[in-house]
Scaffold this motif. Structure first.
Motif, PDB file in Angstrom:
ATOM      1  N   TYR A   1       0.874  -1.172   0.000  1.00  0.00           N
ATOM      2  CA  TYR A   1       0.000   0.000   0.000  1.00  0.00           C
ATOM      3  C   TYR A   1       0.905   1.214   0.000  1.00  0.00           C
ATOM      4  N   GLN A   2       0.510   2.233  -0.734  1.00  0.00           N
ATOM      5  CA  GLN A   2       1.342   3.436  -0.814  1.00  0.00           C
ATOM      6  C   GLN A   2       1.595   3.995   0.592  1.00  0.00           C
ATOM      7  N   VAL A   3       2.847   4.405   0.876  1.00  0.00           N
ATOM      8  CA  VAL A   3       3.165   4.805   2.258  1.00  0.00           C
ATOM      9  C   VAL A   3       2.803   6.256   2.587  1.00  0.00           C
TER      10      VAL A   3
ATOM     11  N   LEU B   1      -0.817  12.652  -6.548  1.00  0.00           N
ATOM     12  CA  LEU B   1      -0.216  12.030  -7.735  1.00  0.00           C
ATOM     13  C   LEU B   1      -1.296  11.417  -8.638  1.00  0.00           C
ATOM     14  N   TYR B   2      -2.231  10.682  -8.043  1.00  0.00           N
ATOM     15  CA  TYR B   2      -3.260  10.015  -8.839  1.00  0.00           C
ATOM     16  C   TYR B   2      -4.234  11.020  -9.447  1.00  0.00           C
ATOM     17  N   GLU B   3      -4.502  12.098  -8.722  1.00  0.00           N
ATOM     18  CA  GLU B   3      -5.383  13.118  -9.301  1.00  0.00           C
ATOM     19  C   GLU B   3      -4.734  13.745 -10.527  1.00  0.00           C
TER      20      GLU B   3
ATOM     21  N   LEU C   1      -0.769  -0.454 -16.702  1.00  0.00           N
ATOM     22  CA  LEU C   1       0.277  -1.476 -16.667  1.00  0.00           C
ATOM     23  C   LEU C   1       1.151  -1.268 -15.423  1.00  0.00           C
ATOM     24  N   TYR C   2       1.553  -2.369 -14.786  1.00  0.00           N
ATOM     25  CA  TYR C   2       2.233  -2.340 -13.480  1.00  0.00           C
ATOM     26  C   TYR C   2       1.247  -1.785 -12.448  1.00  0.00           C
ATOM     27  N   CYS C   3       0.091  -2.412 -12.327  1.00  0.00           N
ATOM     28  CA  CYS C   3      -1.004  -1.785 -11.569  1.00  0.00           C
ATOM     29  C   CYS C   3      -0.966  -2.047 -10.065  1.00  0.00           C
TER      30      CYS C   3
ATOM     31  N   GLY D   1      -4.017  -2.219  -7.819  1.00  0.00           N
ATOM     32  CA  GLY D   1      -5.088  -1.605  -8.615  1.00  0.00           C
ATOM     33  C   GLY D   1      -5.453  -0.201  -8.184  1.00  0.00           C
ATOM     34  N   THR D   2      -4.561   0.449  -7.449  1.00  0.00           N
ATOM     35  CA  THR D   2      -4.892   1.775  -6.930  1.00  0.00           C
ATOM     36  C   THR D   2      -5.198   2.764  -8.058  1.00  0.00           C
ATOM     37  N   ILE D   3      -4.304   2.837  -9.050  1.00  0.00           N
ATOM     38  CA  ILE D   3      -4.549   3.792 -10.145  1.00  0.00           C
ATOM     39  C   ILE D   3      -5.739   3.312 -10.978  1.00  0.00           C
TER      40      ILE D   3
ATOM     41  N   VAL E   1      -2.633  -4.736 -15.279  1.00  0.00           N
ATOM     42  CA  VAL E   1      -1.696  -5.863 -15.378  1.00  0.00           C
ATOM     43  C   VAL E   1      -0.617  -5.714 -14.310  1.00  0.00           C
ATOM     44  N   GLU E   2      -0.327  -6.808 -13.623  1.00  0.00           N
ATOM     45  CA  GLU E   2       0.640  -6.762 -12.523  1.00  0.00           C
ATOM     46  C   GLU E   2       1.264  -8.150 -12.366  1.00  0.00           C
ATOM     47  N   ILE E   3       2.543  -8.171 -11.992  1.00  0.00           N
ATOM     48  CA  ILE E   3       3.298  -9.427 -11.946  1.00  0.00           C
ATOM     49  C   ILE E   3       3.045 -10.230 -10.664  1.00  0.00           C
TER      50      ILE E   3
ATOM     51  N   LYS F   1       3.684 -10.521 -16.593  1.00  0.00           N
ATOM     52  CA  LYS F   1       4.575  -9.411 -16.932  1.00  0.00           C
ATOM     53  C   LYS F   1       3.871  -8.505 -17.921  1.00  0.00           C
ATOM     54  N   ALA F   2       3.889  -7.219 -17.657  1.00  0.00           N
ATOM     55  CA  ALA F   2       3.226  -6.261 -18.556  1.00  0.00           C
ATOM     56  C   ALA F   2       3.707  -6.465 -19.988  1.00  0.00           C
ATOM     57  N   GLU F   3       5.013  -6.713 -20.144  1.00  0.00           N
ATOM     58  CA  GLU F   3       5.584  -6.806 -21.503  1.00  0.00           C
ATOM     59  C   GLU F   3       5.166  -8.101 -22.198  1.00  0.00           C
ATOM     60  N   GLU F   4       4.564  -9.051 -21.436  1.00  0.00           N
ATOM     61  CA  GLU F   4       4.070 -10.276 -22.071  1.00  0.00           C
ATOM     62  C   GLU F   4       2.551 -10.288 -22.171  1.00  0.00           C
TER      63      GLU F   4
ATOM     64  N   VAL G   1       1.333   3.766 -17.402  1.00  0.00           N
ATOM     65  CA  VAL G   1       2.355   2.858 -16.892  1.00  0.00           C
ATOM     66  C   VAL G   1       2.938   3.433 -15.601  1.00  0.00           C
ATOM     67  N   ASP G   2       3.210   2.547 -14.649  1.00  0.00           N
ATOM     68  CA  ASP G   2       3.826   2.947 -13.373  1.00  0.00           C
ATOM     69  C   ASP G   2       4.841   1.874 -12.999  1.00  0.00           C
ATOM     70  N   PRO G   3       5.944   1.778 -13.768  1.00  0.00           N
ATOM     71  CA  PRO G   3       6.875   0.665 -13.570  1.00  0.00           C
ATOM     72  C   PRO G   3       7.763   0.848 -12.336  1.00  0.00           C
TER      73      PRO G   3
HETATM   74  N1  SAH Z   1       0.604   1.423  -9.754  1.00  0.00           N
HETATM   75  C1  SAH Z   1       0.741   0.805  -8.467  1.00  0.00           C
HETATM   76  C2  SAH Z   1       2.089   0.130  -8.193  1.00  0.00           C
HETATM   77  C3  SAH Z   1       3.286   0.641  -8.904  1.00  0.00           C
HETATM   78  S1  SAH Z   1       4.786  -0.038  -8.305  1.00  0.00           S
HETATM   79  C4  SAH Z   1       0.416   1.794  -7.379  1.00  0.00           C
HETATM   80  O1  SAH Z   1       0.349   2.979  -7.631  1.00  0.00           O
HETATM   81  O2  SAH Z   1       0.196   1.378  -6.254  1.00  0.00           O
HETATM   82  C5  SAH Z   1       5.296  -1.055  -9.637  1.00  0.00           C
HETATM   83  C6  SAH Z   1       4.579  -2.380  -9.696  1.00  0.00           C
HETATM   84  O3  SAH Z   1       5.047  -3.082 -10.848  1.00  0.00           O
HETATM   85  C7  SAH Z   1       4.826  -3.307  -8.521  1.00  0.00           C
HETATM   86  O4  SAH Z   1       3.578  -3.686  -7.982  1.00  0.00           O
HETATM   87  C8  SAH Z   1       5.556  -4.519  -9.129  1.00  0.00           C
HETATM   88  O5  SAH Z   1       5.198  -5.746  -8.529  1.00  0.00           O
HETATM   89  C9  SAH Z   1       5.079  -4.476 -10.566  1.00  0.00           C
HETATM   90  N2  SAH Z   1       5.931  -5.100 -11.608  1.00  0.00           N
HETATM   91  C10 SAH Z   1       7.276  -5.200 -11.625  1.00  0.00           C
HETATM   92  N3  SAH Z   1       7.693  -5.716 -12.799  1.00  0.00           N
HETATM   93  C11 SAH Z   1       6.587  -5.946 -13.538  1.00  0.00           C
HETATM   94  C12 SAH Z   1       6.362  -6.449 -14.857  1.00  0.00           C
HETATM   95  N4  SAH Z   1       7.373  -6.814 -15.620  1.00  0.00           N
HETATM   96  N5  SAH Z   1       5.091  -6.513 -15.283  1.00  0.00           N
HETATM   97  C13 SAH Z   1       4.048  -6.126 -14.512  1.00  0.00           C
HETATM   98  N6  SAH Z   1       4.209  -5.642 -13.261  1.00  0.00           N
HETATM   99  C14 SAH Z   1       5.452  -5.550 -12.779  1.00  0.00           C
END
Ligand code: SAH
Length: 454
Positions: A281-283, A291-293, A310-312, A315-317, A331-333, A359-362, A382-384
């Protein structure tokens, strides 16, 4: 210049982790705890060919931007890198860091930067803390941290980043441990019981979670701890986590609730989240909302759009955007994060979201090749993690030609690299804003908007 030399340096710049940078005899020196504008006396610790590292001995002339750190142990602790710098200057430093990376790595010249979003009160913003429990140099039970190269704890009576509620909670726990002769864990001998205390606090709901992380199965005098902790208004969940491994990973796999609920609830904006001891959870929830707004504003949603997040994470965003979009795909790993994302969607009665593990890239490219029309998005977010996006993912994004890409980043160097690719493939950088989520530390988040031009 050689190791152990003592030199005088003027600090002209700051590095990515907030360390001071100055030059002596044409050699660039990195000096932790020195602040831009200081003249310092420092001792050379390590020399490379064209640069070196030195230790701050004394501030000879204090920088106009130097302030007295609030925390008396900010130097040995190392959790904060910028406490000795005025907050205005911290914000300027972070904004410049993003701008300079976009210039230097991204090759951008005209950068549409908006002023950085800082906090009014840049302390006590963290909703999560994990305190190691041990003994200080006099053998007294304490919650604190291990200073470099030592095995005794330095007490942190009041961490200025943590919620104010941490202090009375730790006070009660330490008092009972003392009375009942319950031993803290000793990582050197792998003996003793109480390793860490995890505290989570819902800033909106005021709900509190305490988790005892034990080198053992049971918390002795459990009822006494519960009675003391439940005197604190807002106490919602008390649990025990077992970690009997000889490891520096903080939590073990198994958590048992010993009082109250398995989770606390908190909000970011109007979206509700259930947070268990191990959930991500975001600290800094206040700045996360900012940021999300901004991400939502950049996404420019009207209610008809399909969005990929992507990299969700949990699922907050995605849930934030789902309020204004037709459909959101996340999508999240990490499978557990997706389980939380689905649970959070249900908790908020949000039905226009779908989540995928992988993986987002897959996942995204394969979904695109199977369901091209349905996968077509007006907006991709994207939020990698710090290493940024794989190029294969960026190329799939480009081939899907969304109108807008919103890139949320915790590392402006990889952000700049990825934006360079996207802007070389049909996109234009429209807006950039840095958001200070981690005040007093060197970290900085940024959100950017890219618009398709062809
Ligand atoms: N958007 C979210 C989290 C962002 S942090 C939020 O705001 O809370 C980045 C996230 O990417 C982490 O949860 C991490 O587990 C995930 N992640 C890392 N590599 C990934 C990949 N290759 N594909 C999908 N998700 C990945």
């Amino acid at each position: 210049m050689k190791k152990d030399d003592v030199i005088e340096v003027k600090i002209e710049d700051m590095g990515v982790d907030g360390e001071g940078i100055g030059k002596a005899d044409g050699i660039t020196l990195f000096i932790k705890d020195a602040v831009i504008g200081d003249v310092v006396q420092a001792k050379i610790m390590k020399m490379k060919k064209s640069y070196g590292y030195a230790r701050l001995l004394e501030v000879l002339t204090s920088s106009p931007y130097r302030v007295e750190p609030k925390c008396p142990v900010s130097r040995p602790c190392g959790g904060c890198q910028l406490q000795a710098l005025s907050y205005d200057k911290q914000l300027e430093f972070k904004e410049n860091k993003v701008r300079n990376n976009l210039k230097r790595i991204g090759g951008f010249t005209d950068i549409p930067m908006e002023p950085i979003a800082g906090m009014k009160e840049p302390y006590h913003y963290r909703n999560k803390a994990q305190f190691p429990i041990g003994r200080d140099k006099d053998g007294k039970l304490t919650a604190g941290f291990y200073a470099a190269r030592t095995h005794s704890l330095i007490p942190v009576d009041e961490c200025y980043l943590g919620a104010k509620i941490n202090e009375p909670i730790l006070g009660k726990i330490l008092q009972i441990m003392e009375q009942e002769h319950i031993e803290p864990y000793d990582e050197k001998t792998h003996t003793g019981l109480v390793r860490h205390i995890l505290i989570r606090f819902g800033f909106t709901t005021k709900e509190i979670m305490v988790c005892f992380i034990l080198n053992g199965k049971k918390l002795p005098k459990q009822e006494k701890f519960i009675a003391a902790l439940t005197e604190i208004p807002g106490m919602t969940s008390i649990s025990v986590n077992r970690n009997e491994k000889d490891t520096n990973v903080i939590m073990g796999e198994k958590t048992i609730t010993i009082w109250g609920s398995d989770y606390i609830t908190d909000y970011i904006g109007d979206i509700k989240y259930q947070i268990s001891p191990q959930s991500f959870y975001q600290v800094n929830p206040a700045q996360t909302k900012v940021l999300y707004e901004k991400a939502l504003e950049y996404a420019g949603l009207t209610g008809t759009e399909t969005v990929w997040d992507l990299y969700c994470g949990i699922g907050t965003i995605s849930l934030f955007l789902a309020q204004k979009a037709k459909k959101v795909f996340g999508v999240e790993i990490v499978p557990q994060a997706i389980a939380d994302a689905k649970k959070n969607a249900a908790l908020n009665d949000i039905t226009n979201v779908d989540f995928f593990v992988g993986k987002a890239e897959e996942v995204y490219p394969s979904y695109v090749s199977e369901h091209k029309e349905e996968a077509k998005a007006e907006v991709i977010v994207v939020d990698p993690p710090r290493k940024g996006c794989e190029e294969s993912l960026l190329s799939t994004i480009v081939s899907m030609a969304p109108e807008r890409i919103v890139y949320v980043s915790c590392d402006s160097a990889t952000l700049a690299r990825d934006l360079k690719y996207l802007c070389g493939h049909g996109y234009e950088l429209k807006r950039v804003q840095a958001v200070d989520q981690f005040c007093q530390t060197g970290h900085c988040e940024a959100v950017t908007l890219l618009q398709r031009i062809r």
